[in-house]
Design an enzyme around this catalytic site. Sequence first.
Site, PDB file in Angstrom:
ATOM      1  N   GLY A  15      37.026  48.459  48.993  1.00  0.00           N
ATOM      2  CA  GLY A  15      36.439  47.165  48.621  1.00  0.00           C
ATOM      3  C   GLY A  15      37.313  46.017  49.069  1.00  0.00           C
ATOM      4  N   SER A  58      36.631  43.812  51.483  1.00  0.00           N
ATOM      5  CA  SER A  58      35.894  42.774  52.229  1.00  0.00           C
ATOM      6  C   SER A  58      35.883  41.426  51.533  1.00  0.00           C
ATOM      7  CB  SER A  58      34.446  43.238  52.452  1.00  0.00           C
ATOM      8  OG  SER A  58      33.880  43.695  51.235  1.00  0.00           O
ATOM      9  N   ASP A 111      30.467  54.209  51.143  1.00  0.00           N
ATOM     10  CA  ASP A 111      30.104  54.055  49.737  1.00  0.00           C
ATOM     11  C   ASP A 111      31.133  54.810  48.884  1.00  0.00           C
ATOM     12  OD1 ASP A 111      28.996  53.959  47.235  1.00  0.00           O
ATOM     13  OD2 ASP A 111      26.958  54.403  47.906  1.00  0.00           O
ATOM     14  N   ASN A 151      40.317  49.763  44.669  1.00  0.00           N
ATOM     15  CA  ASN A 151      39.934  48.437  44.150  1.00  0.00           C
ATOM     16  C   ASN A 151      38.425  48.262  43.993  1.00  0.00           C
ATOM     17  OD1 ASN A 151      40.203  45.287  43.971  1.00  0.00           O
ATOM     18  ND2 ASN A 151      38.850  45.680  45.722  1.00  0.00           N
ATOM     19  N   SER A 164      41.181  47.000  34.378  1.00  0.00           N
ATOM     20  CA  SER A 164      40.872  45.668  33.835  1.00  0.00           C
ATOM     21  C   SER A 164      41.412  45.614  32.421  1.00  0.00           C
ATOM     22  CB  SER A 164      39.362  45.457  33.806  1.00  0.00           C
ATOM     23  OG  SER A 164      39.042  44.383  32.944  1.00  0.00           O
ATOM     24  N   TYR A 187      31.399  49.201  31.709  1.00  0.00           N
ATOM     25  CA  TYR A 187      32.541  48.731  32.514  1.00  0.00           C
ATOM     26  C   TYR A 187      33.872  49.076  31.837  1.00  0.00           C
ATOM     27  CZ  TYR A 187      35.305  45.341  35.266  1.00  0.00           C
ATOM     28  OH  TYR A 187      36.230  44.740  36.084  1.00  0.00           O
ATOM     29  N   ALA A 194      34.475  51.385  29.623  1.00  0.00           N
ATOM     30  CA  ALA A 194      34.677  52.851  29.632  1.00  0.00           C
ATOM     31  C   ALA A 194      35.209  53.293  30.990  1.00  0.00           C
ATOM     32  CB  ALA A 194      33.365  53.566  29.318  1.00  0.00           C
ATOM     33  N   LYS A 202      36.909  51.505  33.108  1.00  0.00           N
ATOM     34  CA  LYS A 202      38.254  50.968  33.334  1.00  0.00           C
ATOM     35  C   LYS A 202      39.302  51.645  32.446  1.00  0.00           C
ATOM     36  CE  LYS A 202      37.206  48.079  36.626  1.00  0.00           C
ATOM     37  NZ  LYS A 202      37.685  48.346  37.989  1.00  0.00           N
ATOM     38  N   ILE A 233      40.007  36.762  36.673  1.00  0.00           N
ATOM     39  CA  ILE A 233      40.406  36.298  38.004  1.00  0.00           C
ATOM     40  C   ILE A 233      39.190  35.653  38.683  1.00  0.00           C
ATOM     41  CG2 ILE A 233      41.426  37.005  40.225  1.00  0.00           C
ATOM     42  CD1 ILE A 233      43.235  37.737  37.828  1.00  0.00           C
TER      43      ILE A 233
HETATM   44  P1  NDP Z   1      33.996  41.422  44.111  1.00  0.00           P
HETATM   45  O1  NDP Z   1      32.616  41.617  43.588  1.00  0.00           O
HETATM   46  O2  NDP Z   1      34.412  40.060  44.559  1.00  0.00           O
HETATM   47  O3  NDP Z   1      34.293  42.473  45.313  1.00  0.00           O
HETATM   48  C1  NDP Z   1      33.996  43.822  45.127  1.00  0.00           C
HETATM   49  C2  NDP Z   1      34.424  44.618  46.328  1.00  0.00           C
HETATM   50  O4  NDP Z   1      34.126  46.005  46.097  1.00  0.00           O
HETATM   51  C3  NDP Z   1      33.695  44.234  47.599  1.00  0.00           C
HETATM   52  O5  NDP Z   1      34.566  44.390  48.697  1.00  0.00           O
HETATM   53  C4  NDP Z   1      32.564  45.275  47.663  1.00  0.00           C
HETATM   54  O6  NDP Z   1      32.095  45.533  48.983  1.00  0.00           O
HETATM   55  C5  NDP Z   1      33.290  46.491  47.139  1.00  0.00           C
HETATM   56  N1  NDP Z   1      32.358  47.502  46.613  1.00  0.00           N
HETATM   57  C6  NDP Z   1      31.480  47.388  45.585  1.00  0.00           C
HETATM   58  N2  NDP Z   1      30.780  48.531  45.444  1.00  0.00           N
HETATM   59  C7  NDP Z   1      31.226  49.381  46.401  1.00  0.00           C
HETATM   60  C8  NDP Z   1      30.896  50.703  46.784  1.00  0.00           C
HETATM   61  N3  NDP Z   1      29.954  51.417  46.154  1.00  0.00           N
HETATM   62  N4  NDP Z   1      31.549  51.258  47.835  1.00  0.00           N
HETATM   63  C9  NDP Z   1      32.506  50.567  48.502  1.00  0.00           C
HETATM   64  N5  NDP Z   1      32.856  49.312  48.191  1.00  0.00           N
HETATM   65  C10 NDP Z   1      32.230  48.723  47.150  1.00  0.00           C
HETATM   66  O7  NDP Z   1      34.950  41.957  42.938  1.00  0.00           O
HETATM   67  P2  NDP Z   1      36.436  41.514  42.512  1.00  0.00           P
HETATM   68  O8  NDP Z   1      37.250  41.224  43.693  1.00  0.00           O
HETATM   69  O9  NDP Z   1      36.314  40.504  41.440  1.00  0.00           O
HETATM   70  O10 NDP Z   1      36.938  42.862  41.819  1.00  0.00           O
HETATM   71  C11 NDP Z   1      37.746  43.823  42.484  1.00  0.00           C
HETATM   72  C12 NDP Z   1      38.231  44.844  41.465  1.00  0.00           C
HETATM   73  O11 NDP Z   1      38.973  44.181  40.447  1.00  0.00           O
HETATM   74  C13 NDP Z   1      37.098  45.587  40.757  1.00  0.00           C
HETATM   75  O12 NDP Z   1      37.476  46.934  40.527  1.00  0.00           O
HETATM   76  C14 NDP Z   1      36.986  44.848  39.438  1.00  0.00           C
HETATM   77  O13 NDP Z   1      36.434  45.640  38.436  1.00  0.00           O
HETATM   78  C15 NDP Z   1      38.444  44.500  39.166  1.00  0.00           C
HETATM   79  N6  NDP Z   1      38.644  43.399  38.253  1.00  0.00           N
HETATM   80  C16 NDP Z   1      38.176  42.134  38.535  1.00  0.00           C
HETATM   81  C17 NDP Z   1      38.405  41.107  37.637  1.00  0.00           C
HETATM   82  C18 NDP Z   1      37.954  39.713  37.884  1.00  0.00           C
HETATM   83  O14 NDP Z   1      38.129  38.869  36.978  1.00  0.00           O
HETATM   84  N7  NDP Z   1      37.406  39.378  39.027  1.00  0.00           N
HETATM   85  C19 NDP Z   1      39.105  41.335  36.362  1.00  0.00           C
HETATM   86  C20 NDP Z   1      39.547  42.682  36.174  1.00  0.00           C
HETATM   87  C21 NDP Z   1      39.315  43.664  37.093  1.00  0.00           C
HETATM   88  P3  NDP Z   1      30.876  44.646  49.618  1.00  0.00           P
HETATM   89  O15 NDP Z   1      31.496  43.319  49.968  1.00  0.00           O
HETATM   90  O16 NDP Z   1      30.446  45.394  50.836  1.00  0.00           O
HETATM   91  O17 NDP Z   1      29.834  44.529  48.571  1.00  0.00           O
END
Ligand code: NDP
Length: 249
Positions: A14, A16, A65, A92, A144, A157, A159, A161, A190
Site C-alpha cells: 500500500g 501508492s 491484492d 501497511n 492503530s 477495524y 479487531a 489492528k 494521521i
Molecule cells: P490510505 O487509504 O491513504 O492508503 C491505503 C493504501 O493501502 C493505498 O496505497 C491502497 O492502495 C492500499 N491498499 C488498500 N487495500 C489494498 C489491498 N487490498 N491490496 C493492496 N493494497 C491495498 O490509508 P492510510 O495511509 O491512512 O493508512 C495506511 C495504514 O495506516 C493502514 O493500515 C491504516 O489502517 C493505518 N492507520 C492509518 C491511520 C490514519 O489516521 N490515517 C491511523 C492508524 C492506522 P490503492 O491506492 O491502490 O487503493
Amino acid sequence: MGLSLEGKTCLVTGGSRGIGKSIALKLAELGADVAITYARSADAAEQVKSEIEALGRKGLAFQADAVDFAQAEEVINSITSEWGKLDVLVNNAGITQDNLILRMSEDQWDAVITTNLKSIFNYSKAVARPMMKNRGGSIINISSVVGISGNAGQTNYSASKAGIIGFTKSYAKELASRNIRANVIAPGYILTEMTEVLDEKVLDGIKEATPLGRAGDAHEVADAVAFLASDMSTYITGETIRVDGGMAM
Ligand code: NDP
C-alpha cells in the site's frame, strides 16, 4: 553513526498513497531501494516509483491484492530475483469500513479483517524463507491505536489492528533465533485520504483527546518506521510503538 538504510532493500505494501507513500519515500531518502504494492492506484504508484528513482535509488511497483497469498508470494519472489534479497517488509496496506455493530454487515467484517489482518499473514509468511536465507530482516506492521484502546463504530477495524499486535509478538518469538525482528507501529490520527472523510466534529474530538493537541503527519509515522527498519533498533523485537501524540496513553 546516523540513521542510514544504505544497501538495504525494502517492500512497503500500500505504498501508492498516504502513510505508505511517506514511508516508501523516507526509506529511499535514507538510502534504501524500495518496492511498493498497490491495489488500484496505478498512476499514483508509478509516480511514487519515479520519486524513489529521483532520489537515486531503485524502485519497483506491483499491483497486488494484499488479501491474496499467491500474489504476495509472487511479489516477494520478483523482488528477491531482481535485487537478490529483501531486508525490510512494511505491512501497511489497510482499509476502514466503519459501522456500528448493529448495522455492520458480514461483508464489512470480512473485507476489513482480510485486508488488514490476513494480508499481514500473507506477506510475513512469504518473506520468512528469503529473510532466513538472508540471515535476518526487519518486519514492521502498521496497526492503530484503536487496536489498543478500541473505538465505537470500528469493531472490525480494531479487531484487525489488535490481531496484528498478537500476530507480531508470536512471529517475533518464532523467528528471533533467525535474526528476524518484527515490530508494530500504532499510529493515532494521521491526516490522509483515510481520515479526510471524517467530519469536523469528530476531528475536533480527536484533537481534544490528543495530548499534543493536533493531528499527526504521515512523515512522523515514516520516521518511526525508518528507525525500526534500521540497524539503530537491532535489540528491539515484538514491540509496539505508538505514534499518536499521546492519545492512547
Ligand atoms: P490510505 O487509504 O491513504 O492508503 C491505503 C493504501 O493501502 C493505498 O496505497 C491502497 O492502495 C492500499 N491498499 C488498500 N487495500 C489494498 C489491498 N487490498 N491490496 C493492496 N493494497 C491495498 O490509508 P492510510 O495511509 O491512512 O493508512 C495506511 C495504514 O495506516 C493502514 O493500515 C491504516 O489502517 C493505518 N492507520 C492509518 C491511520 C490514519 O489516521 N490515517 C491511523 C492508524 C492506522 P490503492 O491506492 O491502490 O487503493
